[in-house]
Design an enzyme around this catalytic site. Sequence first.
Site, PDB file in Angstrom:
ATOM      1  CG  HIS A   1       4.398   0.232  -4.680  1.00 12.89           C
ATOM      2  ND1 HIS A   1       3.026   0.150  -4.429  1.00 12.89           N
ATOM      3  CD2 HIS A   1       4.963   1.135  -3.560  1.00 12.89           C
ATOM      4  CE1 HIS A   1       2.692   0.877  -3.730  1.00 12.89           C
ATOM      5  NE2 HIS A   1       3.618   1.565  -3.065  1.00 12.89           N
TER       6      HIS A   1
ATOM      7  CG  HIS B   1      -1.247  -6.648  -8.694  1.00 11.28           C
ATOM      8  ND1 HIS B   1      -0.355  -7.719  -8.408  1.00 11.28           N
ATOM      9  CD2 HIS B   1      -0.903  -5.427  -8.723  1.00 11.28           C
ATOM     10  CE1 HIS B   1       0.620  -6.839  -7.802  1.00 11.28           C
ATOM     11  NE2 HIS B   1       0.447  -5.519  -8.152  1.00 11.28           N
TER      12      HIS B   1
ATOM     13  CG  HIS C   1      -1.320   2.205  -5.263  1.00 12.04           C
ATOM     14  ND1 HIS C   1      -2.023   1.251  -4.689  1.00 12.04           N
ATOM     15  CD2 HIS C   1      -0.131   1.958  -5.669  1.00 12.04           C
ATOM     16  CE1 HIS C   1      -0.980   0.144  -4.406  1.00 12.04           C
ATOM     17  NE2 HIS C   1       0.077   0.656  -5.161  1.00 12.04           N
TER      18      HIS C   1
ATOM     19  CG  ASP D   1       4.564  -4.894  -7.037  1.00  7.99           C
ATOM     20  OD1 ASP D   1       4.793  -3.738  -6.447  1.00  7.99           O
ATOM     21  OD2 ASP D   1       3.294  -5.403  -7.258  1.00  7.99           O
ATOM     22  CG  HIS D   2       4.355  -1.901 -10.179  1.00  8.38           C
ATOM     23  ND1 HIS D   2       3.249  -1.739 -11.103  1.00  8.38           N
ATOM     24  CD2 HIS D   2       3.915  -2.430  -9.039  1.00  8.38           C
ATOM     25  CE1 HIS D   2       2.370  -2.246 -10.307  1.00  8.38           C
ATOM     26  NE2 HIS D   2       2.847  -2.807  -9.214  1.00  8.38           N
TER      27      HIS D   2
ATOM     28  CG  HIS E   1       2.869   2.733  -8.668  1.00 10.94           C
ATOM     29  ND1 HIS E   1       2.389   1.690  -9.643  1.00 10.94           N
ATOM     30  CD2 HIS E   1       2.720   2.103  -7.484  1.00 10.94           C
ATOM     31  CE1 HIS E   1       2.027   0.520  -9.092  1.00 10.94           C
ATOM     32  NE2 HIS E   1       2.279   0.751  -7.763  1.00 10.94           N
TER      33      HIS E   1
HETATM   34 ZN   LIG Z   1       1.738  -0.708  -6.239  1.00  9.95          ZN
END
Ligand SMILES: [Zn+2]
Length: 260
Positions: free
Chosen positions: A57, A172, A111, A59-60, A55
């Site tokens: 975001h 995570h 999410h 941090d990905h 996805h």
């Molecule tokens: Zn996320």
Amino acid sequence: MLTIEPIRAFSDNYIWLLTDTANNHCFVVDPGDAEPVLEVLAERQLTLAGILVTHHHFDHVGGLPLLREHTSAVVYGPHNPAIEGVDHRLAEGDTLTVLGLEFSVLAVPGHTMDHIAYYCAGDSEQPPLLFCGDTLFAGGCGRMFEGTAPVLHGSLAKLAALPGSTRVYCAHEYTQANLRFARAVEPDNEALAERAREVAALRATDDPTVPSELAQERATNPFLRCAEPAVAATLHSQGKWQGEKPEEVFAALRTWKDSF
Ligand SMILES: [Zn+2]
């Protein structure tokens, strides 16, 4: 032989590294940061063949530009133009080959609305594998940044229906906090109490608690247990919600967890 191990990034992200030890080709999942990935590639003389993205975001996906600059990895990701540098856009039902293993794509919105997961059914030697980003966590689930409770509940139900032996690789290390909440929801769940002890021991030595097995998630993760009378009973006794329908129980749990 395929090995799977975490590369740590930021404070609690896991970038999953899949390596074919026969030829030193590898894939990474959700590289939010390129630096720790490039270090591992150099140290071990690995060739980054591909990247899976779940996805949008940061941090990905934050590591994509540098990894594309320094490697010739093929990038797979969702149909979201906001994620730049994706070679193959994937949706529910699409398949892809990762280091010789066939994976299928599951749409798991909630999410974020673009969120996808990667599932490999495995065989007699390889247990099923699931890379589920921030949708299903060990002992918990992602926050609803974009979707509604029924949407995320539906996505988790889809994942919960996979084989119990599926190894669940989330993105995570949130397990210990998730289980604190789970124990507030189900104080009498013995499997959960045992899991909390195991996780505490792992975290005491800074070891990862991921992957988990899907059967264990079904037995201990409250967000997969919304149809359990004990879960609704806690919501009732705590004055959080009076209904019984699993998707309403899910919404009440998610709201409670947001402020837990
Ligand atoms: Zn996320």
